[in-house]
Write an enzyme that holds these catalytic residues in place. Structure first.
Site, PDB file in Angstrom:
ATOM      1  N   ASN A  10       0.901  -1.317  -0.068  1.00  0.00           N
ATOM      2  CA  ASN A  10      -0.072  -0.042  -0.127  1.00  0.00           C
ATOM      3  C   ASN A  10       0.870   1.319   0.031  1.00  0.00           C
ATOM      4  O   ASN A  10       1.471   1.532   1.105  1.00  0.00           O
ATOM      5  CB  ASN A  10      -0.926   0.080   1.264  1.00  0.00           C
ATOM      6  N   LYS A  12       0.011   4.455  -0.215  1.00  0.00           N
ATOM      7  CA  LYS A  12      -0.489   5.345   0.656  1.00  0.00           C
ATOM      8  C   LYS A  12      -0.433   6.647  -0.564  1.00  0.00           C
ATOM      9  O   LYS A  12      -0.621   6.357  -1.525  1.00  0.00           O
ATOM     10  CB  LYS A  12       0.101   5.735   1.900  1.00  0.00           C
ATOM     11  N   HIS A  95      -9.149   0.394   5.434  1.00  0.00           N
ATOM     12  CA  HIS A  95      -7.794   0.727   5.977  1.00  0.00           C
ATOM     13  C   HIS A  95      -7.945   1.550   7.075  1.00  0.00           C
ATOM     14  O   HIS A  95      -8.903   2.443   7.306  1.00  0.00           O
ATOM     15  CB  HIS A  95      -6.949   1.375   4.989  1.00  0.00           C
ATOM     16  N   GLU A  97      -6.597   4.201   8.291  1.00  0.00           N
ATOM     17  CA  GLU A  97      -6.476   5.556   8.125  1.00  0.00           C
ATOM     18  C   GLU A  97      -8.008   6.109   7.477  1.00  0.00           C
ATOM     19  O   GLU A  97      -8.469   7.093   7.699  1.00  0.00           O
ATOM     20  CB  GLU A  97      -5.570   5.865   7.031  1.00  0.00           C
ATOM     21  N   GLU A 165      -4.446  -5.537  10.933  1.00  0.00           N
ATOM     22  CA  GLU A 165      -3.441  -4.254  10.944  1.00  0.00           C
ATOM     23  C   GLU A 165      -3.770  -3.484  12.521  1.00  0.00           C
ATOM     24  O   GLU A 165      -4.725  -2.631  12.457  1.00  0.00           O
ATOM     25  CB  GLU A 165      -3.706  -3.052   9.952  1.00  0.00           C
ATOM     26  N   GLY A 171       3.112   2.339  10.975  1.00  0.00           N
ATOM     27  CA  GLY A 171       3.837   3.578  10.504  1.00  0.00           C
ATOM     28  C   GLY A 171       4.639   4.084  12.088  1.00  0.00           C
ATOM     29  O   GLY A 171       5.309   5.274  11.949  1.00  0.00           O
ATOM     30  N   SER A 211       4.074  -2.050  10.591  1.00  0.00           N
ATOM     31  CA  SER A 211       5.599  -1.886  10.547  1.00  0.00           C
ATOM     32  C   SER A 211       6.143  -3.179   9.991  1.00  0.00           C
ATOM     33  O   SER A 211       7.299  -3.393  10.696  1.00  0.00           O
ATOM     34  CB  SER A 211       5.942  -1.465  11.607  1.00  0.00           C
TER      35      SER A 211
END
Length: 248
Positions: A10, A12, A95, A97, A165, A171, A211
């Site tokens: 991904n 992003k 996701h 986010e 996730e 991140g 990560s």
């Protein structure tokens, strides 16, 4: 039941024509394992470019997000029909986010997942808990809630890959230990067995994302319920190839 190893990348909201080209040129130059399925998800602006450049038979291109309705008056959205039209085969939904920043609900994500599947896309369905939820001991409850919204309206899961996730590990440089991730994946599969049936649960691939990098990916390779990775930042780097090869 043997499940094919799967690695998603991904990108992003990262990349330019030049950098996306470099990433795909690097993948094209590699001898990738024939038994590993790879999906890269560049920003929507570069989907056509990625499809055009990709020469690897084991690599496919996917969108990072789609809408839950046909093309129309939905400014700023990407519809499934457009993703298919440019030659991409996959999309992400749910996701973290999108859930935490854009405030997408479980039900909206389920609707988007269904619309994508109904229009010929395969889906990487993302689930996972926040740090507060993990500290509160409700990881599996959160994952179950997110999955249940989908299983209520989708019975056939053959074109869904689940990506667990943990939000606190995305991140941040932090990652669940292989044992912790395996325990959560096992719980996810057991829950799916109750909602979509044992056979579908055993066939559904569950990825770990949080990560993951070229160094730590091999630590997960012997875990029974971890069927691959959904990679963020490391998918922009040459080490992405190391992750794809981490089961060798």
């Amino acid at each position: 039941m043997a499940r094919q190893f799967f690695v998603g990348g991904n990108f992003k909201a990262n990349g330019t024509k030049q950098s996306v080209t470099q990433i795909i040129d690097n993948l094209n130059s590699q001898e990738l394992p024939k038994d590993v399925e790879v999906v890269i998800a560049p920003p929507a602006l570069y989907l056509s470019l990625a499809v055009e450049l990709n020469k690897q038979p084991t690599v496919q291109v996917g969108a990072q997000n789609v809408f839950n309705k046909p093309c129309g008056a939905f400014t700023g959205e990407t519809c499934a029909e457009q993703v298919i039209d440019v030659g991409a085969k996959w999309t992400l939904t749910g996701h973290s986010e999108r859930r935490t920043i854009i405030k997408e609900s479980d039900e909206f994500i389920a609707e988007k997942t269904k619309y994508a599947l109904d229009n010929g896309l395969s889906v990487i369905l993302c689930i996972g808990e926040t740090l507060e939820e993990r500290k509160g001991g409700v990881t599996l409850e959160v994952c179950a809630r997110q999955l249940d919204a989908v299983s209520k309206i989708i019975k056939d899961w053959k074109n869904i890959v689940v990506a667990y996730e943990p939000v606190w590990a995305i991140g941040t440089g932090l990652a669940a230990t292989p044992d912790d991730a395996e325990e959560t994946h096992k719980g996810i599969r057991e829950h799916l067995a109750k909602t979509i049936g044992q056979d579908q649960a055993e066939a559904t691939r569950i990825l770990y994302g949080g990560s993951v990098n070229g160094k730590n990916a091999p630590e997960f390779k012997d875990k029974k319920n971890i069927d691959g990775f959904l990679v963020g930042g490391a998918s922009l780097k040459p080490e992405f190839v190391n992750i794809i090869k981490s089961r060798l």
